[in-house]
Design an enzyme around this catalytic site. Structure first.
Site, PDB file in Angstrom:
ATOM      1  N   ALA A   1      45.842  22.018  22.993  1.00 27.96           N
ATOM      2  CA  ALA A   1      45.086  20.900  23.773  1.00 27.96           C
ATOM      3  C   ALA A   1      45.242  21.096  25.444  1.00 27.96           C
ATOM      4  O   ALA A   1      44.352  20.416  25.915  1.00 27.96           O
ATOM      5  CB  ALA A   1      45.608  19.472  23.369  1.00 27.96           C
TER       6      ALA A   1
ATOM      7  N   LYS B   1      55.729  16.535  30.378  1.00 27.70           N
ATOM      8  CA  LYS B   1      54.698  16.985  29.245  1.00 27.70           C
ATOM      9  C   LYS B   1      53.144  16.956  29.780  1.00 27.70           C
ATOM     10  O   LYS B   1      52.405  17.523  29.124  1.00 27.70           O
ATOM     11  CB  LYS B   1      54.783  15.932  28.152  1.00 27.70           C
ATOM     12  CG  LYS B   1      55.909  15.849  27.403  1.00 27.70           C
ATOM     13  CD  LYS B   1      55.646  15.944  26.035  1.00 27.70           C
ATOM     14  CE  LYS B   1      57.110  16.163  25.261  1.00 27.70           C
ATOM     15  NZ  LYS B   1      56.926  15.900  23.800  1.00 27.70           N
TER      16      LYS B   1
ATOM     17  N   SER C   1      48.694  16.765  15.964  1.00 27.50           N
ATOM     18  CA  SER C   1      49.251  16.683  14.506  1.00 27.50           C
ATOM     19  C   SER C   1      50.487  17.447  14.668  1.00 27.50           C
ATOM     20  O   SER C   1      50.786  18.584  15.451  1.00 27.50           O
ATOM     21  CB  SER C   1      48.111  17.314  13.739  1.00 27.50           C
ATOM     22  OG  SER C   1      48.553  16.762  12.411  1.00 27.50           O
TER      23      SER C   1
ATOM     24  N   LYS D   1      47.566  19.344   6.439  1.00 23.55           N
ATOM     25  CA  LYS D   1      46.223  19.751   6.775  1.00 23.55           C
ATOM     26  C   LYS D   1      45.315  19.526   6.143  1.00 23.55           C
ATOM     27  O   LYS D   1      44.118  18.910   6.362  1.00 23.55           O
ATOM     28  CB  LYS D   1      46.335  21.283   7.658  1.00 23.55           C
ATOM     29  CG  LYS D   1      47.197  21.576   8.745  1.00 23.55           C
ATOM     30  CD  LYS D   1      47.216  20.578   9.819  1.00 23.55           C
ATOM     31  CE  LYS D   1      45.886  20.550  10.775  1.00 23.55           C
ATOM     32  NZ  LYS D   1      45.927  19.952  12.026  1.00 23.55           N
TER      33      LYS D   1
ATOM     34  N   GLY E   1      46.973  14.245  22.103  1.00 20.82           N
ATOM     35  CA  GLY E   1      47.947  15.174  22.163  1.00 20.82           C
ATOM     36  C   GLY E   1      47.954  16.189  23.087  1.00 20.82           C
ATOM     37  O   GLY E   1      48.006  17.420  23.065  1.00 20.82           O
TER      38      GLY E   1
HETATM   39  P1  NAP Z   1      51.796  21.640  19.606  1.00 22.83           P
HETATM   40  O1  NAP Z   1      51.826  22.435  20.814  1.00 22.83           O
HETATM   41  O2  NAP Z   1      53.155  21.487  18.797  1.00 22.83           O
HETATM   42  O3  NAP Z   1      50.983  20.230  19.635  1.00 22.83           O
HETATM   43  C1  NAP Z   1      51.214  19.289  18.836  1.00 22.83           C
HETATM   44  C2  NAP Z   1      50.527  18.042  19.384  1.00 22.83           C
HETATM   45  O4  NAP Z   1      50.700  16.829  18.731  1.00 22.83           O
HETATM   46  C3  NAP Z   1      51.645  17.627  20.695  1.00 22.83           C
HETATM   47  O5  NAP Z   1      50.940  16.983  21.863  1.00 22.83           O
HETATM   48  C4  NAP Z   1      52.478  16.487  19.993  1.00 22.83           C
HETATM   49  O6  NAP Z   1      52.745  15.307  21.035  1.00 22.83           O
HETATM   50  C5  NAP Z   1      51.413  15.682  19.125  1.00 22.83           C
HETATM   51  N1  NAP Z   1      51.850  15.003  18.190  1.00 22.83           N
HETATM   52  C6  NAP Z   1      52.903  15.347  17.333  1.00 22.83           C
HETATM   53  N2  NAP Z   1      53.013  14.090  16.690  1.00 22.83           N
HETATM   54  C7  NAP Z   1      52.494  13.180  17.056  1.00 22.83           C
HETATM   55  C8  NAP Z   1      52.320  11.689  16.978  1.00 22.83           C
HETATM   56  N3  NAP Z   1      53.118  10.740  15.847  1.00 22.83           N
HETATM   57  N4  NAP Z   1      51.686  11.134  17.915  1.00 22.83           N
HETATM   58  C9  NAP Z   1      51.100  11.553  18.828  1.00 22.83           C
HETATM   59  N5  NAP Z   1      51.015  12.919  18.977  1.00 22.83           N
HETATM   60  C10 NAP Z   1      51.721  13.572  18.228  1.00 22.83           C
HETATM   61  O7  NAP Z   1      50.976  22.316  18.337  1.00 22.83           O
HETATM   62  P2  NAP Z   1      49.640  23.221  18.681  1.00 22.83           P
HETATM   63  O8  NAP Z   1      49.551  24.713  18.242  1.00 22.83           O
HETATM   64  O9  NAP Z   1      48.929  22.881  20.046  1.00 22.83           O
HETATM   65  O10 NAP Z   1      48.908  22.385  17.448  1.00 22.83           O
HETATM   66  C11 NAP Z   1      47.885  21.422  17.871  1.00 22.83           C
HETATM   67  C12 NAP Z   1      46.862  21.282  16.570  1.00 22.83           C
HETATM   68  O11 NAP Z   1      46.258  22.348  16.122  1.00 22.83           O
HETATM   69  C13 NAP Z   1      47.700  20.470  15.426  1.00 22.83           C
HETATM   70  O12 NAP Z   1      46.601  19.766  14.558  1.00 22.83           O
HETATM   71  C14 NAP Z   1      47.801  21.906  14.438  1.00 22.83           C
HETATM   72  O13 NAP Z   1      47.981  21.665  13.062  1.00 22.83           O
HETATM   73  C15 NAP Z   1      46.577  22.838  14.691  1.00 22.83           C
HETATM   74  N6  NAP Z   1      46.677  24.161  14.339  1.00 22.83           N
HETATM   75  C16 NAP Z   1      47.586  24.818  15.211  1.00 22.83           C
HETATM   76  C17 NAP Z   1      47.476  26.197  14.855  1.00 22.83           C
HETATM   77  C18 NAP Z   1      48.781  27.046  15.898  1.00 22.83           C
HETATM   78  O14 NAP Z   1      48.854  28.243  15.013  1.00 22.83           O
HETATM   79  N7  NAP Z   1      49.290  26.664  16.682  1.00 22.83           N
HETATM   80  C19 NAP Z   1      46.889  26.988  13.947  1.00 22.83           C
HETATM   81  C20 NAP Z   1      45.892  25.788  13.134  1.00 22.83           C
HETATM   82  C21 NAP Z   1      45.747  24.622  13.569  1.00 22.83           C
HETATM   83  P3  NAP Z   1      54.181  15.713  21.613  1.00 22.83           P
HETATM   84  O15 NAP Z   1      54.018  16.718  23.016  1.00 22.83           O
HETATM   85  O16 NAP Z   1      54.658  14.090  21.955  1.00 22.83           O
HETATM   86  O17 NAP Z   1      55.273  16.175  20.660  1.00 22.83           O
END
Ligand code: NAP
Length: 365
Positions: free
Chosen positions: A30, A56, A99, A181, A24
């Site tokens: 990421a 992206k 995710s 989660k 991702g």
């Molecule tokens: P984000 O910017 O929305 O990133 C989510 C990533 O997951 C994107 O790269 C998205 O790809 C990918 N994804 C979603 N569904 C997918 C699928 N079916 N197949 C392949 N890729 C998929 O969110 P983020 O904040 O960076 O979150 C990243 C991780 O950190 C997640 O596991 C989230 O639960 C965890 N997390 C986030 C927070 C927070 O506050 N941000 C806190 C705790 C944990 P696309 O670009 O194609 O949509």
């Protein structure tokens, strides 16, 4: 800011001769991880759902041009059970970050949240096993794998969520993102049993801080947009949450790969703050936005709930509770020194303003 501790007998060094996988790569967290890895000279294989959508990953290609490390763009989908097999081959370290991150209002949560989170985790980890090359997987879990509602703090030992805590209050109907989660992390622990690779899990709080892109669909970015575009002007919910800077979370992933204890969960939280505290942290520098100045009454959220995505149960179980987390292991074992939330939110809004992502005084910039 964070410091790296000296070498310890169990220390792992990310191997610069082997590629590292980041799932991702387009995401908010990421992207920072890929940036730091490339800046330190690693060969990064990043996965994206759609290789044709260059928007992206253009920001990462620009970093690749400057940084000593390298970037490979791979296509993979969490819902395709074999799509990680080729990209993982030869990697020693896997960062499974991808995710869906949708906190409120997910439509069809079974298919949009739970399946990609759980099946995606299984898919990536089973590919790690088949590869024969992977030695460590670092999983991006969440504090929401530890608890679902702030009211869960009443059951937490010593009044703190810690690495023994598990979210037992969420379901597909109530708090489906936290539920996704918890299920994903459980799947990871089960899949890791008896494998030749080991697992380290990071449980970040709500992640804020500057974004490397202008994407608005991460819940973290949307939160800051809501703070500044007047949607919260009438008052914020009386909700507390642990917050951590996106740059510290990305760094923590690298340290976890190098020296995190195997079979450990690390809570990543800098400070516990209320939404109003965040607004107050921003006020001095950003008074030109209609930042919220007060807490809106609980009854109002109950009344407006159906229109703004809050259920009565959510309001009852989350408003007005003090939450607390045990962050000692991340500070002592990973050696993290967290940025203050005040700096985090100010840096975030400054960057969003610079990128033209915000509205000021009701006018679109
Ligand atoms: P984000 O910017 O929305 O990133 C989510 C990533 O997951 C994107 O790269 C998205 O790809 C990918 N994804 C979603 N569904 C997918 C699928 N079916 N197949 C392949 N890729 C998929 O969110 P983020 O904040 O960076 O979150 C990243 C991780 O950190 C997640 O596991 C989230 O639960 C965890 N997390 C986030 C927070 C927070 O506050 N941000 C806190 C705790 C944990 P696309 O670009 O194609 O949509």
């Amino acid at each position: 800011m964070f410091v790296r501790l000296g070498k310890t007998p169990h220390m792992r060094i990310l191997d610069k001769d082997a590629p590292v996988l980041v799932t991702g790569g387009s995401g908010y967290i990421a992207s920072w991880l890929c940036k730091f890895l490339m800046e330190e000279g690693y060969h990064v294989r990043a996965t994206f759902r759609d290789r044709k959508n260059a928007q992206k990953f253009e920001h990462l290609q620009r970093i690749d041009d400057e940084a000593p490390g390298t970037l490979e763009i791979w296509e993979a989908d969490l819902l395709d059970p074999t799509s990680f097999d080729n990209v993982i081959d030869g990697c020693k370290v896997v960062f499974h970050v991808a995710s869906p991150f949708v906190i409120f209002g997910a439509k069809d949560p079974e298919n949009t949240l739970i399946k990609p989170a759980v099946e995606g985790t299984r898919t990536v980890l089973e590919a790690a096993t088949r590869s024969g090359s992977v030695e460590r997987v670092v999983l991006t879990s969440s504090i929401y794998a530890l608890y679902g509602d702030n009211a869960d703090i009443l059951e937490a030992p010593n009044g703190k969520f810690d690495e023994r805590s598990w979210n037992t209050s969420s379901s597909i109907h109530h708090q489906p993102y936290p539920y996704s989660k918890r299920l994903a992390e459980e799947t990871a622990w089960k899949t890791s049993e008896g494998q030749t690779w080991d697992l380290v899990v990071l449980n970040p709080g709500f992640v804020l801080g500057p974004s490397l892109t202008t994407r608005r669909d991460s819940a973290s970015i949307d939160f800051m947009l809501q703070m500044t575009d007047g949607r919260m002007k009438g008052g914020v919910p009386d909700v507390e949450i642990g917050v951590v800077d996106v740059r510290d979370v990305a760094r923590a992933h690298m340290v976890a790969a190098e020296k995190g204890e195997t079979k450990r969960r690390y809570i990543l939280v800098a400070e516990t703050v209320s939404f109003l505290t965040i607004a107050n942290y921003l006020r001095a520098k950003f008074s030109h936005y209609p930042l919220p100045k007060k807490i809106a009454p609980k009854w109002l959220f109950k009344a407006l709930g159906p229109w703004i995505g809050f259920t009565r149960k959510y309001v009852n179980r989350n408003f007005g509770y003090k939450v607390n987390y045990d962050t000692q292991p991340s500070r002592e074992e990973l050696g993290l020194e967290y940025r203050s939330v005040k700096d985090t939110v100010n840096d975030m809004l400054e960057e969003m303003e610079r990128q033209g992502m915000t509205k000021s005084k009701g006018k679109k910039l």
